[in-house]
Design an enzyme around this catalytic site. Structure first.
Site, PDB file in Angstrom:
ATOM      1  CB  CYS A 383      25.638 -36.195 -19.173  1.00 15.82           C
ATOM      2  SG  CYS A 383      24.211 -37.099 -19.813  1.00 15.82           S
ATOM      3  CG  HIS A 520      25.589 -38.342 -14.812  1.00 12.34           C
ATOM      4  ND1 HIS A 520      25.378 -36.976 -14.700  1.00 12.34           N
ATOM      5  CD2 HIS A 520      24.807 -38.755 -15.842  1.00 12.34           C
ATOM      6  CE1 HIS A 520      24.509 -36.584 -15.619  1.00 12.34           C
ATOM      7  NE2 HIS A 520      24.145 -37.649 -16.324  1.00 12.34           N
ATOM      8  CD  GLU A 522      27.481 -36.124 -11.821  1.00  9.05           C
ATOM      9  OE1 GLU A 522      26.416 -35.717 -12.316  1.00  9.05           O
ATOM     10  OE2 GLU A 522      28.454 -36.498 -12.511  1.00  9.05           O
TER      11      GLU A 522
END
Length: 550
Positions: A383, A520, A522
């Site tokens: 990001c 993102h 994750e």
């Protein structure tokens, strides 16, 4: 009919209700039950999207674009169900909904009160959230009630849970209470009195726990468990000792060995197959017996509070499990790099700049990115980390020395990163924003499918398509992409409608492994499967380590 398990907390906050609920859900799922989880937050904010990471920790983004509590990240990592907006709600959302109904006249002139109107709305939200998973056929919904028993903010939620239990009848609701049994060093013993008082407070509300999870820094001896059982009026086998573990992935086995899932199944009159926790045992074994070890430097401004990067830290650990690698994380304050101190980056096997907002610390992050690029250290930018990588590249390789983001400098001559004003969301709807838009709920949020350019690192990692979650307002400015590409940058993924850059990388002729992503990743990593991007990143760090040692 879906049955409910309410998970509450007492004595102090931050005992790990979310991990306890997720672990119990994982055991029940291993027994063949369809499970889902909900988190009820007693704060008045509509969602945590505008809350400071120092106050709240990470904001977890669901596939459908909800900004939610970080506990939903634990839920997705422990069970197979995907969380949605309806899996997390706050006091703010409840009151907002009730007030809208009152304005529409739905209460037919009645005085609107906490009981029954607020508590009824909470129950409706809980049942709607449970019905959103497994096509409305979840066997068990675990409902974590935020806050601590005794807090005024939590009372309407606890009262709603009590009413649900009464309305649904016996064997349809169970209550698990998580509490603290502190060790007093000066006395050399565990103290059970706070737990006794916490259970007493819960029973005053009208709730008797089915099981008590007693948190301590060590296993609780049987005589102390017997004492808690006597004073809390709970069978001794329902007093579960939950001690500090060096890995959260050991908790399902810890709870299962003490029979928590058996107690819950008996209370709910469920008779599923025995639990199979072999997958969790395998993951813990992989975590405890690595073949390699690396150190990754995470450069950010919230490094003193690692809860701000919870999903990212777990994603790196998952990648380690799947590559037989112990991943050590060195947290580096980006502000300290602004005045030098770059020598702290030299021993690292890889560098990572995570997402973030605001100008503070950005120049330190850019210096870290430049160091990674010039010294051929594997780099992953997420990001903001991708946006800053683009700024660094523009300044030092593309001839735009004052390149910047309009988030940090509105007057920059070369706004290589700028506010996105219009885009198409995951449902095909056109969203529009301006600099004057509200902060809350106005970002590009949720999952989006994006095609990947052939012959790139992105294609090697993801294949033909990326499907990842977003949370950002600013994008790489398409006006500057031709200049960046001419200088050597590769834009390896773009949105299909607006052509916005989603992934960037440097060719191997410039750097062995340098990747930035606007999304993102994750948020979609799990211990079961890991994540292809993080696995590739850890493998690149291992290769870098070997090159250094050669």
């Amino acid at each position: 009919m879906t049955k409910f398990v309410f998970v509450t907390g007492g004595v102090v906050s931050s005992l790990g209700k979310g991990i306890a609920a997720a672990s119990l859900a994982a055991i029940l799922e291993s027994r063949g039950l369809k499970v889902t989880l909900l988190k009820l937050d007693p704060y008045i904010n509509v969602d945590p999207g505008t809350m400071s990471p120092f106050q709240h920790g990470e904001v977890f983004v669901t596939e459908d674009g909800a900004e939610t509590d970080l506990d939903l990240g634990h839920y997705e990592r422990f069970v197979s169900a995907k969380m949605r907006k309806s899996n997390n709600f706050t006091t703010g959302q409840i009151y907002e909904s009730v007030i809208r109904k009152e304005r529409r006249g739905e209460y037919l002139g009645k005085t609107v009160q906490v009981i029954p109107h607020i508590t009824n709305e909470i129950q409706a939200f809980v049942e709607r959230g449970a019905a959103a998973s497994h096509d409305g056929k979840a066997d068990v919904a675990l409902v974590e009630i935020g806050g601590t028993v005794g807090d005024i903010e939590s009372l309407p939620f606890l009262e709603a849970a009590r009413q649900m239990s009464l309305r649904m009848g016996r064997n349809h609701c169970a209550f698990v209470h998580l509490t603290l049994v502190p060790f007093i060093a000066s006395a050399g013993e565990l103290k059970t009195k706070p737990t006794q008082h916490s259970v007493q407070k819960l029973r005053e509300i009208g709730i008797s726990p089915t099981a008590l999870l007693c948190r301590a820094d060590r296993p609780i001896p049987d005589d102390e468990r017997a004492k808690i059982s006597l004073f809390a009026n709970i069978p001794q086998d329902a007093v579960i000792s939950v001690w500090d573990a060096d890995s959260i992935y050991k908790i399902p086995q810890m709870l299962n060995e003490q029979g928590l899932d058996r107690l819950i199944c008996e209370e709910l009159r469920l008779d599923p197959k025995p639990a199979d926790l072999s997958m969790w045992q395998k993951l813990v074994n992989a975590q405890e017996n690595p073949e390699h070890e690396i150190t990754i430097g995470m450069v950010g401004k919230y490094v003193d509070l690692t809860e701000s990067y919870k999903s990212l830290i777990e994603a790196l650990r998952h990648a380690g499990m799947h590559t037989a690698t112990r991943v050590n994380i060195e947290y580096i304050d980006s502000e300290e790099l602004e005045s030098g101190h770059l020598e702290v980056l030299a021993p690292l096997d890889a560098i990572l700049v995570p997402g973030g907002f605001g100008k503070r610390g950005t120049e330190g992050k850019i210096r870290a990115i430049q160091y990674a690029r010039e010294n051929k250290i594997p780099y992953l930018g997420i990001c903001l980390g991708m946006q800053l990588a683009v700024i660094e590249f523009a300044r030092h390789l593309a001839g735009m020395t004052d390149a910047n983001s309009t988030e940090f400098n509105l007057e920059t001559e070369h706004p290589v990163v700028a506010l996105i004003t219009e885009w198409v969301d995951r449902e095909g709807k056109v969203e529009q924003r301006s600099a004057d838009s509200d902060l809350g709920g106005t970002m590009r949020l949720g999952a989006q499918r994006v095609p990947v350019k052939e012959g790139t690192k992105a294609a090697t990692i993801y294949g033909a398509e990326v499907n990842e979650r977003h949370r950002h307002r600013y994008e790489v400015n398409n006006h500057y992409v031709p200049t960046l590409e001419k200088a050597g940058m590769v834009i390896s993924a773009r949105t299909p409608t607006e052509n916005l850059p989603e992934m960037m990388e440097l060719p191997e002729s410039m750097h062995p492994w340098f990747v930035g992503v606007q999304f993102h990743p994750e948020f979609t990593s799990t211990p079961r499967d890991g994540h292809p991007l993080f696995k590739a990143y850890v493998e690149a760090a291992l290769a870098s380590q070997q090159r250094k040692g050669a």
